[in-house]
Design a protein around this motif. Sequence first.
Motif, PDB file in Angstrom:
ATOM      1  N   ILE A  17      -9.810  -6.535  -2.604  1.00 57.77           N
ATOM      2  CA  ILE A  17      -8.681  -6.658  -3.526  1.00 57.77           C
ATOM      3  C   ILE A  17      -8.020  -5.302  -3.696  1.00 57.77           C
ATOM      4  CG2 ILE A  17     -10.026  -6.245  -5.633  1.00 57.77           C
ATOM      5  CD1 ILE A  17      -8.297  -8.508  -6.943  1.00 57.77           C
ATOM      6  N   THR A  18      -6.697  -5.321  -3.882  1.00 60.44           N
ATOM      7  CA  THR A  18      -5.929  -4.127  -4.209  1.00 60.44           C
ATOM      8  C   THR A  18      -5.287  -4.344  -5.581  1.00 60.44           C
ATOM      9  OG1 THR A  18      -3.842  -4.923  -3.274  1.00 60.44           O
ATOM     10  CG2 THR A  18      -5.358  -3.743  -1.774  1.00 60.44           C
ATOM     11  N   SER A  19      -4.746  -3.282  -6.148  1.00 61.66           N
ATOM     12  CA  SER A  19      -4.098  -3.416  -7.450  1.00 61.66           C
ATOM     13  C   SER A  19      -2.895  -4.361  -7.378  1.00 61.66           C
ATOM     14  CB  SER A  19      -3.680  -2.054  -8.006  1.00 61.66           C
ATOM     15  OG  SER A  19      -2.855  -1.385  -7.082  1.00 61.66           O
ATOM     16  N   TRP A  20      -2.166  -4.337  -6.250  1.00 56.74           N
ATOM     17  CA  TRP A  20      -1.026  -5.245  -6.103  1.00 56.74           C
ATOM     18  C   TRP A  20      -1.496  -6.698  -6.075  1.00 56.74           C
ATOM     19  CZ3 TRP A  20       3.706  -5.964  -7.155  1.00 56.74           C
ATOM     20  CH2 TRP A  20       4.427  -7.001  -6.566  1.00 56.74           C
ATOM     21  N   GLN A  21      -2.566  -6.990  -5.343  1.00 61.13           N
ATOM     22  CA  GLN A  21      -3.105  -8.353  -5.287  1.00 61.13           C
ATOM     23  C   GLN A  21      -3.607  -8.784  -6.664  1.00 61.13           C
ATOM     24  OE1 GLN A  21      -5.867  -7.466  -2.148  1.00 61.13           O
ATOM     25  NE2 GLN A  21      -4.650  -8.572  -0.631  1.00 61.13           N
ATOM     26  N   ALA A  22      -4.268  -7.864  -7.368  1.00 63.64           N
ATOM     27  CA  ALA A  22      -4.772  -8.188  -8.708  1.00 63.64           C
ATOM     28  C   ALA A  22      -3.623  -8.560  -9.632  1.00 63.64           C
ATOM     29  CB  ALA A  22      -5.558  -7.011  -9.272  1.00 63.64           C
ATOM     30  N   GLU A  50      -5.503   3.162   1.350  1.00 68.19           N
ATOM     31  CA  GLU A  50      -4.514   2.620   2.270  1.00 68.19           C
ATOM     32  C   GLU A  50      -3.159   3.221   1.951  1.00 68.19           C
ATOM     33  OE1 GLU A  50      -4.410  -1.625   2.546  1.00 68.19           O
ATOM     34  OE2 GLU A  50      -6.554  -1.767   2.903  1.00 68.19           O
ATOM     35  N   GLN A  51      -2.302   3.246   2.935  1.00 66.09           N
ATOM     36  CA  GLN A  51      -0.941   3.732   2.725  1.00 66.09           C
ATOM     37  C   GLN A  51       0.047   2.706   3.246  1.00 66.09           C
ATOM     38  OE1 GLN A  51       0.042   7.561   4.339  1.00 66.09           O
ATOM     39  NE2 GLN A  51      -0.335   8.490   2.357  1.00 66.09           N
ATOM     40  N   GLN A  52       1.100   2.545   2.491  1.00 64.24           N
ATOM     41  CA  GLN A  52       2.234   1.720   2.914  1.00 64.24           C
ATOM     42  C   GLN A  52       3.490   2.409   2.418  1.00 64.24           C
ATOM     43  OE1 GLN A  52       1.876  -2.337   1.606  1.00 64.24           O
ATOM     44  NE2 GLN A  52       0.159  -2.761   2.951  1.00 64.24           N
ATOM     45  N   LYS A  53       4.605   1.829   2.708  1.00 67.96           N
ATOM     46  CA  LYS A  53       5.871   2.364   2.197  1.00 67.96           C
ATOM     47  C   LYS A  53       6.369   1.447   1.088  1.00 67.96           C
ATOM     48  CE  LYS A  53       7.112   4.738   6.358  1.00 67.96           C
ATOM     49  NZ  LYS A  53       7.355   6.107   6.119  1.00 67.96           N
ATOM     50  N   ASN A  54       6.922   2.060   0.043  1.00 70.48           N
ATOM     51  CA  ASN A  54       7.490   1.259  -1.031  1.00 70.48           C
ATOM     52  C   ASN A  54       8.889   0.790  -0.654  1.00 70.48           C
ATOM     53  OD1 ASN A  54       9.255   3.403  -1.504  1.00 70.48           O
ATOM     54  ND2 ASN A  54       8.153   4.136  -3.297  1.00 70.48           N
ATOM     55  N   ARG A  55       9.571   0.140  -1.552  1.00 70.17           N
ATOM     56  CA  ARG A  55      10.894  -0.426  -1.245  1.00 70.17           C
ATOM     57  C   ARG A  55      11.942   0.630  -0.906  1.00 70.17           C
ATOM     58  NH1 ARG A  55      12.433  -3.100  -6.914  1.00 70.17           N
ATOM     59  NH2 ARG A  55      10.370  -2.540  -7.596  1.00 70.17           N
ATOM     60  N   TYR A  56      11.641   1.894  -1.227  1.00 74.21           N
ATOM     61  CA  TYR A  56      12.566   2.986  -0.923  1.00 74.21           C
ATOM     62  C   TYR A  56      12.181   3.715   0.359  1.00 74.21           C
ATOM     63  CZ  TYR A  56      13.636   1.985  -5.760  1.00 74.21           C
ATOM     64  OH  TYR A  56      13.956   1.346  -6.914  1.00 74.21           O
ATOM     65  N   GLY A  57      11.166   3.203   1.039  1.00 78.30           N
ATOM     66  CA  GLY A  57      10.726   3.811   2.282  1.00 78.30           C
ATOM     67  C   GLY A  57       9.814   5.015   2.090  1.00 78.30           C
ATOM     68  N   GLU A  58       9.381   5.229   0.855  1.00 82.53           N
ATOM     69  CA  GLU A  58       8.504   6.357   0.555  1.00 82.53           C
ATOM     70  C   GLU A  58       7.044   5.935   0.715  1.00 82.53           C
ATOM     71  OE1 GLU A  58      11.431   7.983  -3.009  1.00 82.53           O
ATOM     72  OE2 GLU A  58       9.843   6.560  -3.446  1.00 82.53           O
ATOM     73  N   PRO A  59       6.192   6.827   1.205  1.00 79.66           N
ATOM     74  CA  PRO A  59       4.778   6.478   1.351  1.00 79.66           C
ATOM     75  C   PRO A  59       4.086   6.403  -0.010  1.00 79.66           C
ATOM     76  CG  PRO A  59       5.134   8.762   1.980  1.00 79.66           C
ATOM     77  CD  PRO A  59       6.482   8.172   1.701  1.00 79.66           C
ATOM     78  N   VAL A  60       3.266   5.385  -0.186  1.00 80.48           N
ATOM     79  CA  VAL A  60       2.443   5.228  -1.389  1.00 80.48           C
ATOM     80  C   VAL A  60       1.004   4.978  -0.961  1.00 80.48           C
ATOM     81  CG1 VAL A  60       4.302   4.392  -2.875  1.00 80.48           C
ATOM     82  CG2 VAL A  60       2.997   2.773  -1.544  1.00 80.48           C
ATOM     83  N   SER A  61       0.065   5.465  -1.760  1.00 82.02           N
ATOM     84  CA  SER A  61      -1.362   5.278  -1.479  1.00 82.02           C
ATOM     85  C   SER A  61      -1.980   4.427  -2.566  1.00 82.02           C
ATOM     86  CB  SER A  61      -2.077   6.637  -1.436  1.00 82.02           C
ATOM     87  OG  SER A  61      -1.553   7.434  -0.411  1.00 82.02           O
ATOM     88  N   PHE A  62      -2.962   3.628  -2.183  1.00 80.85           N
ATOM     89  CA  PHE A  62      -3.679   2.795  -3.143  1.00 80.85           C
ATOM     90  C   PHE A  62      -5.054   2.478  -2.574  1.00 80.85           C
ATOM     91  CE2 PHE A  62      -1.026   0.244  -0.410  1.00 80.85           C
ATOM     92  CZ  PHE A  62      -1.887  -0.733   0.052  1.00 80.85           C
ATOM     93  N   LYS A  63      -5.949   2.073  -3.466  1.00 74.23           N
ATOM     94  CA  LYS A  63      -7.312   1.739  -3.048  1.00 74.23           C
ATOM     95  C   LYS A  63      -7.454   0.249  -2.793  1.00 74.23           C
ATOM     96  CE  LYS A  63     -10.024   5.301  -5.349  1.00 74.23           C
ATOM     97  NZ  LYS A  63     -11.053   5.531  -6.376  1.00 74.23           N
ATOM     98  N   ARG A  64      -8.281  -0.061  -1.825  1.00 74.88           N
ATOM     99  CA  ARG A  64      -8.726  -1.432  -1.578  1.00 74.88           C
ATOM    100  C   ARG A  64     -10.210  -1.458  -1.930  1.00 74.88           C
ATOM    101  NH1 ARG A  64      -7.060  -5.898   0.767  1.00 74.88           N
ATOM    102  NH2 ARG A  64      -5.186  -4.920   1.616  1.00 74.88           N
ATOM    103  N   TYR A  65     -10.604  -2.407  -2.756  1.00 71.76           N
ATOM    104  CA  TYR A  65     -11.984  -2.516  -3.226  1.00 71.76           C
ATOM    105  C   TYR A  65     -12.716  -3.642  -2.507  1.00 71.76           C
ATOM    106  CZ  TYR A  65     -10.400   0.346  -7.145  1.00 71.76           C
ATOM    107  OH  TYR A  65      -9.884   1.355  -7.921  1.00 71.76           O
ATOM    108  N   TYR A  66     -13.915  -3.321  -2.043  1.00 70.58           N
ATOM    109  CA  TYR A  66     -14.830  -4.295  -1.440  1.00 70.58           C
ATOM    110  C   TYR A  66     -16.098  -4.311  -2.278  1.00 70.58           C
ATOM    111  CZ  TYR A  66     -11.950  -3.446   2.721  1.00 70.58           C
ATOM    112  OH  TYR A  66     -10.906  -3.302   3.597  1.00 70.58           O
TER     113      TYR A  66
END
Length: 75
Positions: A17-22, A50-66
Amino acid sequence: MTQKERIIEYINQFGSITSWQAYQDLGIMQLGARIDQLQKEGYVFKTEWEQQKNRYGEPVSFKRYYLKEKVEQVC
């Protein structure tokens, strides 16, 4: 069902799970706080950044929990 129970059930069903999924799937806005509470109850988590880009194309980092395991605490 509590937020903590929903998190454990979600991880058991989907593997992680990630914070976005939660937020999106469970309506939980403070995943990190709930994970901290679960750790105090004996749950052990593995995390990956993990890293992805937000809606502005900027890199964002977040944790995935197992979920690794639940350690029974002896009082």
